[in-house]
Design an enzyme around this catalytic site. Structure first.
Site, PDB file in Angstrom:
ATOM      1  N   CYS A  99       1.021  -1.051  -0.057  1.00  0.00           N
ATOM      2  CA  CYS A  99       0.165  -0.048  -0.070  1.00  0.00           C
ATOM      3  C   CYS A  99       0.934   1.166  -0.144  1.00  0.00           C
ATOM      4  O   CYS A  99       1.650   1.288   0.788  1.00  0.00           O
ATOM      5  CB  CYS A  99      -0.988  -0.113   1.346  1.00  0.00           C
ATOM      6  SG  CYS A  99      -1.737   1.562   1.599  1.00  0.00           S
ATOM      7  N   CYS A 213      -0.698   3.951  -6.218  1.00  0.00           N
ATOM      8  CA  CYS A 213      -1.537   3.440  -5.216  1.00  0.00           C
ATOM      9  C   CYS A 213      -1.624   2.001  -5.892  1.00  0.00           C
ATOM     10  O   CYS A 213      -1.720   1.791  -7.061  1.00  0.00           O
ATOM     11  CB  CYS A 213      -3.019   3.889  -5.303  1.00  0.00           C
ATOM     12  SG  CYS A 213      -4.270   3.069  -4.416  1.00  0.00           S
TER      13      CYS A 213
HETATM   14  N1  DGL Z   1      -3.875   0.308  -1.835  1.00  0.00           N
HETATM   15  C1  DGL Z   1      -3.643   1.498  -1.206  1.00  0.00           C
HETATM   16  C2  DGL Z   1      -2.688   2.579  -1.709  1.00  0.00           C
HETATM   17  O1  DGL Z   1      -1.710   1.952  -2.388  1.00  0.00           O
HETATM   18  C3  DGL Z   1      -5.001   2.005  -1.075  1.00  0.00           C
HETATM   19  C4  DGL Z   1      -5.566   3.236  -0.540  1.00  0.00           C
HETATM   20  C5  DGL Z   1      -6.672   3.365   0.462  1.00  0.00           C
HETATM   21  O2  DGL Z   1      -7.090   2.483   1.203  1.00  0.00           O
HETATM   22  O3  DGL Z   1      -7.031   4.532   0.651  1.00  0.00           O
HETATM   23  O4  DGL Z   1      -2.646   3.661  -1.428  1.00  0.00           O
END
Ligand code: DGL
Length: 283
Positions: A99, A213
């Site tokens: 993430c 993301c």
């Molecule tokens: N996959 C996460 C990222 O890379 C998700 C973000 C979220 O939960 O807002 O930022």
């Protein structure tokens, strides 16, 4: 009074039972992959290309989804708590914070200060500048990621050599979740947002898009229509997978029986959420 962040979150399996029952994972030394939702699957896919028989334990923090609207300090504290709880049950071969929002918050906080050693995914802005011919780059990420000091400084440095447009979007995170769950997705809201950030001429000049993301690589087909001149789609999934492989003992023939387990922090929708993970080979 205890804040929600002071408790160690419970983990649930896709059949609605508590994760504590999965003691067998203790001996299997899984690669732990953590995200707020389904985005970490883009990292899992790259890990599986390199180590097809890796044991993977996925932790989807669906009780706290989305991370992008939380403060960096809270996200760091949350991820640390999750890993504290998890590491009493399993001994990971490696932990990947799949993430960007959490990873850049950890970088801001000082990765060496985290109680667990983790591999991080951070937006590849330098790679984007190198790859771009027009030097016109869109950088898509959550608001949380774009508030990170690490990211703000990286953007400032890259602007010496390129026009970089940071675009904060939570809409795309939700779209990716809906799409993997089998829903119809429309990019209309995102296209409207883009008009607020970019003129038509700027949008058409972009040849490189940073997918800052882990959810966003799932949406490349739709994003191609929004950025028709883009041929470089830069994200970190492959890079972090290579880092994991380089620093662990796992080889493609070192594990006999493969185990892919997904866990969730919100009990009430673990079973529903699990449909997406079971389609991706998780039990
Ligand atoms: N996959 C996460 C990222 O890379 C998700 C973000 C979220 O939960 O807002 O930022």
């Amino acid at each position: 009074m205890n804040s929600p962040l002071s408790n160690t979150p419970k983990l649930w399996l896709g059949n609605g039972s508590r994760f504590d029952e999965m003691q067998m994972l203790k001996s299997k030394r899984p690669i732990v992959v953590v995200d707020s939702g389904v985005g970490g699957l883009t990292v899992v896919r790259e890990l599986e290309k390199l180590i097809p028989n890796a044991n993977i334990l996925y932790l989807a923090d669906n009780a706290w989804f989305p991370y992008g609207s939380k403060t960096g300090a809270d996200v760091v504290q949350r991820v640390e708590k999750l890993l504290d709880g998890l590491c009493t049950k399993v001994e990971p071969e490696a932990i990947v914070v799949a993430c960007n929002t959490a990873s850049v918050a950890i970088v801001d906080h000082g990765a060496e200060n985290l109680r667990h050693k983790c591999f991080l995914v951070t937006p590849q802005i330098n790679e984007a500048v190198d790859a771009s011919k027009t030097k016109c780059i869109a950088f898509l990420a959550t608001a949380g990621t774009l508030k990170s000091n690490h990211v703000i400084q990286s953007i400032a440095r890259s602007r010496v050599n390129a026009a970089v447009w940071p675009i904060a979007t939570q809409t795309l995170v939700t779209l990716a979740e809906e799409m993997l769950a089998g829903g119809e997705v429309s990019f209309e809201d995102f296209e409207e947002l883009i008009c607020l950030y970019l003129t038509e001429e700027q949008r058409l000049s972009i040849d490189t898009v940073v997918l800052g993301c882990t959810h966003f690589p799932l949406l490349i087909d739709g994003l191609r229509r929004v950025f028709p001149a883009a041929d470089n789609w830069i994200h970190s999934a492959r890079k972090v997978a290579l880092q994991v492989v380089a620093s662990t003992d796992i080889t493609s023939d070192s594990i006999d029986e493969v185990s892919k387990v997904a866990t969730y922090t919100r009990e009430s929708d673990a079973v529903k959420y699990h449909q997406v993970f079971s389609m991706n080979g998780f039990c």
